[in-house]
Scaffold this motif. Sequence first.
Motif, mmCIF file in Angstrom:
data_model
loop_
_atom_site.group_PDB
_atom_site.id
_atom_site.type_symbol
_atom_site.label_atom_id
_atom_site.label_comp_id
_atom_site.label_asym_id
_atom_site.label_seq_id
_atom_site.Cartn_x
_atom_site.Cartn_y
_atom_site.Cartn_z
ATOM 1 N N GLN A 1 -38.055 -14.629 -25.546
ATOM 2 C CA GLN A 1 -38.715 -14.495 -26.847
ATOM 3 C C GLN A 1 -37.875 -15.081 -27.978
ATOM 4 O O GLN A 1 -38.277 -15.049 -29.127
ATOM 5 N N GLY A 2 -36.680 -15.574 -27.640
ATOM 6 C CA GLY A 2 -35.857 -16.225 -28.650
ATOM 7 C C GLY A 2 -35.134 -15.284 -29.603
ATOM 8 O O GLY A 2 -34.758 -15.685 -30.703
ATOM 9 N N TYR A 3 -34.955 -14.032 -29.211
ATOM 10 C CA TYR A 3 -34.203 -13.116 -30.066
ATOM 11 C C TYR A 3 -32.722 -13.481 -30.071
ATOM 12 O O TYR A 3 -32.194 -13.998 -29.093
ATOM 13 N N SER A 4 -32.063 -13.159 -31.172
ATOM 14 C CA SER A 4 -30.620 -13.339 -31.270
ATOM 15 C C SER A 4 -29.963 -12.028 -30.845
ATOM 16 O O SER A 4 -30.172 -10.997 -31.479
ATOM 17 N N PHE A 5 -29.204 -12.062 -29.772
ATOM 18 C CA PHE A 5 -28.612 -10.823 -29.281
ATOM 19 C C PHE A 5 -27.261 -11.057 -28.640
ATOM 20 O O PHE A 5 -26.925 -12.167 -28.252
ATOM 21 N N SER A 6 -26.481 -9.994 -28.553
ATOM 22 C CA SER A 6 -25.186 -10.067 -27.880
ATOM 23 C C SER A 6 -25.125 -8.960 -26.839
ATOM 24 O O SER A 6 -25.788 -7.929 -26.969
ATOM 25 N N VAL A 7 -24.341 -9.203 -25.802
ATOM 26 C CA VAL A 7 -24.230 -8.254 -24.697
ATOM 27 C C VAL A 7 -22.760 -7.916 -24.495
ATOM 28 O O VAL A 7 -21.918 -8.804 -24.423
ATOM 29 N N GLN A 8 -22.467 -6.625 -24.426
ATOM 30 C CA GLN A 8 -21.116 -6.178 -24.087
ATOM 31 C C GLN A 8 -21.223 -5.287 -22.872
ATOM 32 O O GLN A 8 -22.147 -4.469 -22.774
ATOM 33 N N GLU A 9 -20.282 -5.434 -21.978
ATOM 34 C CA GLU A 9 -20.304 -4.618 -20.772
ATOM 35 C C GLU A 9 -19.000 -3.845 -20.679
ATOM 36 O O GLU A 9 -17.928 -4.391 -20.915
ATOM 37 N N ASP A 10 -19.107 -2.549 -20.366
ATOM 38 C CA ASP A 10 -17.914 -1.727 -20.253
ATOM 39 C C ASP A 10 -18.094 -0.720 -19.126
ATOM 40 O O ASP A 10 -18.885 0.221 -19.257
ATOM 41 N N GLU A 11 -17.399 -0.953 -18.037
ATOM 42 C CA GLU A 11 -17.436 -0.056 -16.882
ATOM 43 C C GLU A 11 -18.860 0.294 -16.452
ATOM 44 O O GLU A 11 -19.210 1.469 -16.307
ATOM 45 N N GLY A 12 -19.683 -0.737 -16.297
ATOM 46 C CA GLY A 12 -21.037 -0.523 -15.789
ATOM 47 C C GLY A 12 -22.052 -0.147 -16.842
ATOM 48 O O GLY A 12 -23.247 -0.113 -16.584
ATOM 49 N N LEU A 13 -21.592 0.148 -18.061
ATOM 50 C CA LEU A 13 -22.519 0.426 -19.153
ATOM 51 C C LEU A 13 -22.714 -0.854 -19.951
ATOM 52 O O LEU A 13 -21.737 -1.497 -20.352
ATOM 53 N N VAL A 14 -23.959 -1.221 -20.160
ATOM 54 C CA VAL A 14 -24.255 -2.441 -20.905
ATOM 55 C C VAL A 14 -24.785 -2.059 -22.273
ATOM 56 O O VAL A 14 -25.634 -1.176 -22.403
ATOM 57 N N ARG A 15 -24.261 -2.731 -23.278
ATOM 58 C CA ARG A 15 -24.704 -2.500 -24.653
ATOM 59 C C ARG A 15 -25.256 -3.823 -25.180
ATOM 60 O O ARG A 15 -24.563 -4.841 -25.189
ATOM 61 N N ILE A 16 -26.505 -3.789 -25.600
ATOM 62 C CA ILE A 16 -27.157 -4.987 -26.130
ATOM 63 C C ILE A 16 -27.425 -4.752 -27.615
ATOM 64 O O ILE A 16 -27.995 -3.723 -27.981
ATOM 65 N N GLU A 17 -26.999 -5.688 -28.434
ATOM 66 C CA GLU A 17 -27.294 -5.631 -29.864
ATOM 67 C C GLU A 17 -28.217 -6.773 -30.211
ATOM 68 O O GLU A 17 -27.899 -7.932 -29.974
ATOM 69 N N ILE A 18 -29.361 -6.433 -30.790
ATOM 70 C CA ILE A 18 -30.348 -7.437 -31.183
ATOM 71 C C ILE A 18 -30.392 -7.487 -32.710
ATOM 72 O O ILE A 18 -30.562 -6.454 -33.360
ATOM 73 N N GLN A 19 -30.218 -8.678 -33.264
ATOM 74 C CA GLN A 19 -30.279 -8.860 -34.714
ATOM 75 C C GLN A 19 -31.623 -9.466 -35.076
ATOM 76 O O GLN A 19 -31.998 -10.509 -34.538
ATOM 77 N N ILE A 20 -32.313 -8.796 -35.980
ATOM 78 C CA ILE A 20 -33.588 -9.324 -36.447
ATOM 79 C C ILE A 20 -33.496 -9.470 -37.954
ATOM 80 O O ILE A 20 -33.078 -8.537 -38.640
ATOM 81 N N GLU A 21 -33.828 -10.644 -38.457
ATOM 82 C CA GLU A 21 -33.832 -10.773 -39.906
ATOM 83 C C GLU A 21 -35.029 -11.557 -40.391
ATOM 84 O O GLU A 21 -35.593 -12.379 -39.676
ATOM 85 N N ASN A 22 -35.432 -11.244 -41.599
ATOM 86 C CA ASN A 22 -36.570 -11.920 -42.191
ATOM 87 C C ASN A 22 -36.509 -11.755 -43.700
ATOM 88 O O ASN A 22 -36.027 -10.742 -44.190
#
Length: 80
Positions: free
Chosen positions: A37-58
């Motif tokens: 879908q073309g979202y801007s996002f970053s992925v961090q992984e820490d001991e099997g836990l995944v954290r996704i941050e999605i930035q939406i701006e308008n």
Amino acid sequence: HMSPPFGPIMTSNHHVVITWEGSEDKSLPLQSILGSQGYSFSVQEDEGLVRIEIQIENESIRQLRDDVDALLVHFSSLED
């Protein structure tokens, strides 16, 4: 003449950051949707836990709300 440090002043911009945390296997379909879908996002992984941050701006807060709604629909479709 001094130019402003961050380029020309733009019109106001609203932005929302949505953070998701979960297991890696649950994160993969989500990352796939975000990518397609073309979202801007970053992925961090820490001991099997995944954290996704999605930035939406308008510039339009109404459009921003629609974008966030659409994203949450994608999220909820994964929970079914």
